[in-house]
Scaffold this motif. Structure first.
Motif, PDB file in Angstrom:
ATOM      1  N   GLN A 165       0.820  -1.206   0.000  1.00 44.03           N
ATOM      2  CA  GLN A 165       0.000   0.000   0.000  1.00 44.03           C
ATOM      3  C   GLN A 165       0.858   1.262   0.000  1.00 44.03           C
ATOM      4  O   GLN A 165       0.536   2.243  -0.682  1.00 44.03           O
ATOM      5  CB  GLN A 165      -0.910   0.001   1.235  1.00 44.03           C
ATOM      6  N   THR A 212       3.875   1.606  -1.209  1.00 42.46           N
ATOM      7  CA  THR A 212       4.451   1.766  -2.549  1.00 42.46           C
ATOM      8  C   THR A 212       3.423   2.338  -3.519  1.00 42.46           C
ATOM      9  O   THR A 212       3.718   3.251  -4.312  1.00 42.46           O
ATOM     10  CB  THR A 212       4.960   0.411  -3.059  1.00 42.46           C
ATOM     11  N   GLU A 213       2.190   1.806  -3.442  1.00 47.66           N
ATOM     12  CA  GLU A 213       1.137   2.281  -4.341  1.00 47.66           C
ATOM     13  C   GLU A 213       0.798   3.750  -4.065  1.00 47.66           C
ATOM     14  O   GLU A 213       0.617   4.548  -5.004  1.00 47.66           O
ATOM     15  CB  GLU A 213      -0.098   1.405  -4.171  1.00 47.66           C
ATOM     16  N   ARG A 261       2.714   6.028  -2.674  1.00 47.45           N
ATOM     17  CA  ARG A 261       3.824   6.882  -3.119  1.00 47.45           C
ATOM     18  C   ARG A 261       3.724   7.153  -4.608  1.00 47.45           C
ATOM     19  O   ARG A 261       3.974   8.281  -5.067  1.00 47.45           O
ATOM     20  CB  ARG A 261       5.152   6.202  -2.790  1.00 47.45           C
ATOM     21  N   GLN A 262       3.372   6.115  -5.389  1.00 45.51           N
ATOM     22  CA  GLN A 262       3.223   6.310  -6.821  1.00 45.51           C
ATOM     23  C   GLN A 262       2.084   7.280  -7.125  1.00 45.51           C
ATOM     24  O   GLN A 262       2.187   8.123  -8.033  1.00 45.51           O
ATOM     25  CB  GLN A 262       2.961   4.957  -7.498  1.00 45.51           C
ATOM     26  N   LYS A 263       0.991   7.188  -6.326  1.00 46.94           N
ATOM     27  CA  LYS A 263      -0.120   8.120  -6.532  1.00 46.94           C
ATOM     28  C   LYS A 263       0.302   9.553  -6.212  1.00 46.94           C
ATOM     29  O   LYS A 263      -0.119  10.503  -6.888  1.00 46.94           O
ATOM     30  CB  LYS A 263      -1.305   7.713  -5.651  1.00 46.94           C
ATOM     31  N   GLU A 270       3.323  10.786  -6.504  1.00 43.45           N
ATOM     32  CA  GLU A 270       4.159  11.255  -7.615  1.00 43.45           C
ATOM     33  C   GLU A 270       3.317  11.604  -8.828  1.00 43.45           C
ATOM     34  O   GLU A 270       3.564  12.617  -9.502  1.00 43.45           O
ATOM     35  CB  GLU A 270       5.189  10.179  -7.963  1.00 43.45           C
ATOM     36  N   ASP A 271       2.300  10.776  -9.126  1.00 47.39           N
ATOM     37  CA  ASP A 271       1.426  11.063 -10.273  1.00 47.39           C
ATOM     38  C   ASP A 271       0.643  12.356 -10.047  1.00 47.39           C
ATOM     39  O   ASP A 271       0.498  13.176 -10.972  1.00 47.39           O
ATOM     40  CB  ASP A 271       0.457   9.898 -10.495  1.00 47.39           C
ATOM     41  N   GLU A 296       1.467  14.919  -8.112  1.00 45.20           N
ATOM     42  CA  GLU A 296       2.393  16.042  -8.201  1.00 45.20           C
ATOM     43  C   GLU A 296       2.730  16.364  -9.649  1.00 45.20           C
ATOM     44  O   GLU A 296       2.827  17.540 -10.039  1.00 45.20           O
ATOM     45  CB  GLU A 296       3.665  15.724  -7.409  1.00 45.20           C
ATOM     46  N   ARG A 303      -1.121  12.361   0.044  1.00 45.29           N
ATOM     47  CA  ARG A 303       0.043  12.464   0.941  1.00 45.29           C
ATOM     48  C   ARG A 303      -0.314  12.024   2.364  1.00 45.29           C
ATOM     49  O   ARG A 303       0.470  11.340   3.032  1.00 45.29           O
ATOM     50  CB  ARG A 303       0.550  13.908   0.956  1.00 45.29           C
ATOM     51  N   ALA A 345      -0.582   8.264   2.449  1.00 43.53           N
ATOM     52  CA  ALA A 345       0.746   7.655   2.404  1.00 43.53           C
ATOM     53  C   ALA A 345       1.440   7.768   3.760  1.00 43.53           C
ATOM     54  O   ALA A 345       2.061   6.814   4.241  1.00 43.53           O
ATOM     55  CB  ALA A 345       1.587   8.309   1.317  1.00 43.53           C
TER      56      ALA A 345
END
Length: 245
Positions: A175, A177-178, A180-182, A184-185, A187, A231, A234
């Motif tokens: 979760q 990792t997922e 964090r990717q969200k 980044e997307d 941002e 954020r 996360a």
């Protein structure tokens, strides 16, 4: 007088029975870190009626019985495997076909049959307490067996909790990792939107009033809100994973 003497002799040949008791308190198998919010309330309610009864069956399970029998070496005790070497009476009954041949069952089956005769497991009414009673002609064995059953049960419960915690930690790692990717997307989308609309992150699109005045500003505020939410998710997941570790 003859009947009284015969009764006295007969009763004197009966081995005394000793009973020992172990008491187990059943608590929830999961912590707040290893269960979801939707099931937390349901688990706490169902624990009283369903979980305690289920634990009684686990304590009586064959796997646990075999482990305890091996630990105490019950097969080596005549009390638990009397048919291993049939006596003269048993041999006579076998010849008359009035008794079962000991060879028809395994030593483990004979030991477990005697084990379950001496075992009593029951839940105390209106409580989360389980009593484990064990009866034997040997007082020390009665105490050792009750303690061994409780210890084996608790060891298995601890192993199950460790497995549950490890599984929860693995799930939370995925979760994190997922999320964090969200982040980044989100941002990247915010930066792309700002670049396309010549917007700059200075004092805020709404001037601190919380009421955007243009459609691009409204869209940017929505993207910023989504970014903040992701954020926060996360950060919460990372904190939960840290607690489990």
């Amino acid at each position: 007088l003859i009947v009284a003497v015969a009764t006295y002799v007969a009763l004197g040949r009966i081995a005394p029975q000793y009973q020992s008791e172990a008491t187990i308190l059943i608590a929830p198998g999961e912590s707040d870190l290893t269960r979801t919010g939707q099931t937390a309330t349901a688990d706490a309610t169902a624990l009283d009626e369903q979980a305690v009864t289920s634990q009684v069956q686990l304590i009586r399970s064959r796997d646990l019985a075999v482990a305890v029998a091996n630990k105490l070496n019950l097969a080596a005790r005549p009390e638990f495997d009397p048919n291993a070497k049939p006596g003269p009476v048993t041999r006579l009954l076998l010849k008359l076909h009035l008794a079962r041949d000991p060879a028809a069952s395994t030593s483990e089956d004979r030991v477990l049959a005697k084990y379950y005769k001496g075992l009593s497991v029951y839940a105390v009414q209106n409580s989360r307490v389980i009593n484990v009673d064990f009866t034997s002609t040997d007082p020390q064995l009665a105490a050792d067996a009750a303690n061994a059953i409780a210890e084996e049960y608790l060891a298995r419960q601890s192993a199950a909790k460790r497995e549950s915690t490890a599984s929860a930690a693995g799930w939370l790692s995925g979760q994190v990792t997922e999320l964090r990717q969200k982040v980044e997307d989100a941002e990247a989308r915010v930066e792309t939107f700002r670049a396309k609309n010549d917007l700059f992150d200075t004092t805020g699109a709404s001037g601190g009033t919380g009421t955007p005045t243009t459609l691009p500003q409204q869209q940017l505020a929505d993207l910023n809100a989504e970014l903040s939410r992701v954020r926060a998710d996360a950060a919460a997941a990372e904190a939960k994973a840290a607690q489990i570790r």
